[in-house]
Write an enzyme that holds these catalytic residues in place. Structure first.
Site, PDB file in Angstrom:
ATOM      1  N   SER A 243       4.112  -8.503  -8.567  1.00  8.73           N
ATOM      2  CA  SER A 243       5.580  -8.427  -8.453  1.00  8.73           C
ATOM      3  C   SER A 243       6.058  -9.012  -7.116  1.00  8.73           C
ATOM      4  O   SER A 243       7.130  -9.617  -7.055  1.00  8.73           O
ATOM      5  CB  SER A 243       6.080  -6.989  -8.634  1.00  8.73           C
ATOM      6  OG  SER A 243       5.768  -6.210  -7.510  1.00  8.73           O
TER       7      SER A 243
ATOM      8  N   ILE B 284     -10.951  -7.160   1.543  1.00 12.47           N
ATOM      9  CA  ILE B 284     -10.809  -7.351   2.992  1.00 12.47           C
ATOM     10  C   ILE B 284     -11.422  -8.692   3.363  1.00 12.47           C
ATOM     11  O   ILE B 284     -12.578  -8.978   3.018  1.00 12.47           O
ATOM     12  CB  ILE B 284     -11.502  -6.196   3.758  1.00 12.47           C
ATOM     13  CG1 ILE B 284     -10.825  -4.875   3.386  1.00 12.47           C
ATOM     14  CG2 ILE B 284     -11.437  -6.433   5.257  1.00 12.47           C
ATOM     15  CD1 ILE B 284     -11.556  -3.648   3.880  1.00 12.47           C
ATOM     16  N   LEU B 285     -10.631  -9.529   4.017  1.00  8.15           N
ATOM     17  CA  LEU B 285     -11.119 -10.866   4.392  1.00  8.15           C
ATOM     18  C   LEU B 285     -11.979 -10.769   5.648  1.00  8.15           C
ATOM     19  O   LEU B 285     -11.691  -9.974   6.554  1.00  8.15           O
ATOM     20  CB  LEU B 285      -9.928 -11.794   4.625  1.00  8.15           C
ATOM     21  CG  LEU B 285      -9.091 -12.090   3.365  1.00  8.15           C
ATOM     22  CD1 LEU B 285      -7.777 -12.752   3.734  1.00  8.15           C
ATOM     23  CD2 LEU B 285      -9.866 -12.951   2.371  1.00  8.15           C
TER      24      LEU B 285
ATOM     25  N   HIS C 257       1.985  -3.838   3.046  1.00  7.67           N
ATOM     26  CA  HIS C 257       1.284  -2.571   2.802  1.00  7.67           C
ATOM     27  C   HIS C 257       2.310  -1.477   2.504  1.00  7.67           C
ATOM     28  O   HIS C 257       3.325  -1.370   3.196  1.00  7.67           O
ATOM     29  CB  HIS C 257       0.458  -2.210   4.048  1.00  7.67           C
ATOM     30  CG  HIS C 257      -0.297  -0.937   3.893  1.00  7.67           C
ATOM     31  ND1 HIS C 257      -1.448  -0.853   3.130  1.00  7.67           N
ATOM     32  CD2 HIS C 257      -0.058   0.312   4.351  1.00  7.67           C
ATOM     33  CE1 HIS C 257      -1.878   0.390   3.146  1.00  7.67           C
ATOM     34  NE2 HIS C 257      -1.065   1.120   3.875  1.00  7.67           N
TER      35      HIS C 257
ATOM     36  N   GLU D  17       9.781  -3.346  -0.694  1.00 12.03           N
ATOM     37  CA  GLU D  17       8.811  -4.432  -0.440  1.00 12.03           C
ATOM     38  C   GLU D  17       9.421  -5.781  -0.796  1.00 12.03           C
ATOM     39  O   GLU D  17       9.201  -6.784  -0.117  1.00 12.03           O
ATOM     40  CB  GLU D  17       7.538  -4.220  -1.269  1.00 12.03           C
ATOM     41  CG  GLU D  17       6.698  -3.048  -0.821  1.00 12.03           C
ATOM     42  CD  GLU D  17       5.364  -2.972  -1.563  1.00 12.03           C
ATOM     43  OE1 GLU D  17       4.817  -4.008  -1.945  1.00 12.03           O
ATOM     44  OE2 GLU D  17       4.876  -1.843  -1.763  1.00 12.03           O
TER      45      GLU D  17
HETATM   46  C1  GRF Z   1       2.106  -3.429  -3.336  1.00 17.53           C
HETATM   47  O1  GRF Z   1       2.494  -2.088  -3.324  1.00 17.53           O
HETATM   48  C2  GRF Z   1       1.618  -3.841  -1.980  1.00 17.53           C
HETATM   49  O2  GRF Z   1       2.243  -3.197  -0.926  1.00 17.53           O
HETATM   50  C3  GRF Z   1       0.157  -3.452  -2.022  1.00 17.53           C
HETATM   51  O3  GRF Z   1      -0.252  -3.704  -3.351  1.00 17.53           O
HETATM   52  C4  GRF Z   1       0.886  -3.651  -4.215  1.00 17.53           C
HETATM   53  C5  GRF Z   1       0.943  -4.968  -4.927  1.00 17.53           C
HETATM   54  O4  GRF Z   1       1.930  -5.004  -5.912  1.00 17.53           O
HETATM   55  N1  GRF Z   1      -0.608  -4.160  -1.029  1.00 17.53           N
HETATM   56  P1  GRF Z   1       2.251  -6.361  -6.663  1.00 17.53           P
HETATM   57  O5  GRF Z   1       0.934  -6.886  -7.232  1.00 17.53           O
HETATM   58  O6  GRF Z   1       2.851  -7.310  -5.687  1.00 17.53           O
HETATM   59  O7  GRF Z   1       3.207  -5.983  -7.763  1.00 17.53           O
END
Ligand code: GRF
Length: 188
Positions: free
Chosen positions: A19, A94-95, A111, A176
């Protein structure tokens, strides 16, 4: 990083739903956007997010390999496409420090907590259990330690008594989708 005649080239690494990728693609299409999403790489071939890349004619690769091989192949592709910024969006790996050093480009991640609180997984459940008043999301630079790089921006939301890990996740995902494009704009 602003370029004179062209837009900043962004790659996105995903593992699943996508998303945030979908939202970044949407924002990249706005006239005033200074970046383009040029490349998507997934470490899972079934990642739903790959469909958004395909739909939008964005070059995409799925590399279902262990970290060392994944990184080797991904690095080659990043260089080939002359990518300027790498965004991690739900990329569940983790890279390595070596990969981060060799890419020589900024790598950023989103995050779902107010870092440095709640690094790692299951952040919403842990936020509720810890009775925090607020949670949110953080966009940060990636270093070789989990969720520990320099913070670019955070957005917070109140945790209500009636919130469950599901309602909180929904509220934070909305945030986000505001935070990631804003953070990209901020660093370009
Ligand atoms: C998000 O909550 C992001 O913060 C975390 O993983 C989730 C990914 O969601 N790292 P999407 O795949 O972008 O919908």
């Amino acid at each position: 990083m602003e370029k004179l005649n062209s837009k900043v080239k962004v790659a996105v690494f995903i593992s699943g739903r996508g998303s945030n990728l979908k939202n970044l693609i949407k924002h990249s299409k706005l006239k005033k956007s200074k970046y383009l999403i040029n490349l998507v790489i997934s470490n899972k071939s079934e990642a739903k997010g790959l469909l958004y890349a395909k739909k939008n004619n964005i070059k995409n690769f799925s590399i279902e390999k262990k970290t060392l091989i994944f990184e080797k192949k991904a690095l080659k592709i990043l260089k080939k496409f002359k990518i300027d910024i790498l965004c991690l969006a739900g990329f569940m790996r983790i890279l390595s420090a070596e990969f981060i050093r060799k890419t020589k480009i900024p790598i950023i991640n989103i995050h779902p907590s107010l870092l440095p609180k709640l690094k790692g997984l299951n952040t919403h459940e842990r936020a509720i259990k810890a009775k925090y008043k607020y949670s949110g999301c953080t966009v940060h630079y990636v270093n070789s330690k989990l969720d520990s790089g320099k913070i670019i921006l955070r957005k917070k939301v109140k945790i209500l008594k009636k919130d469950t890990k599901y309602t909180l996740a929904k509220k934070i995902l909305k945030l986000e989708h505001i935070a990631y494009p804003e953070a990209l704009k901020k660093i370009i």
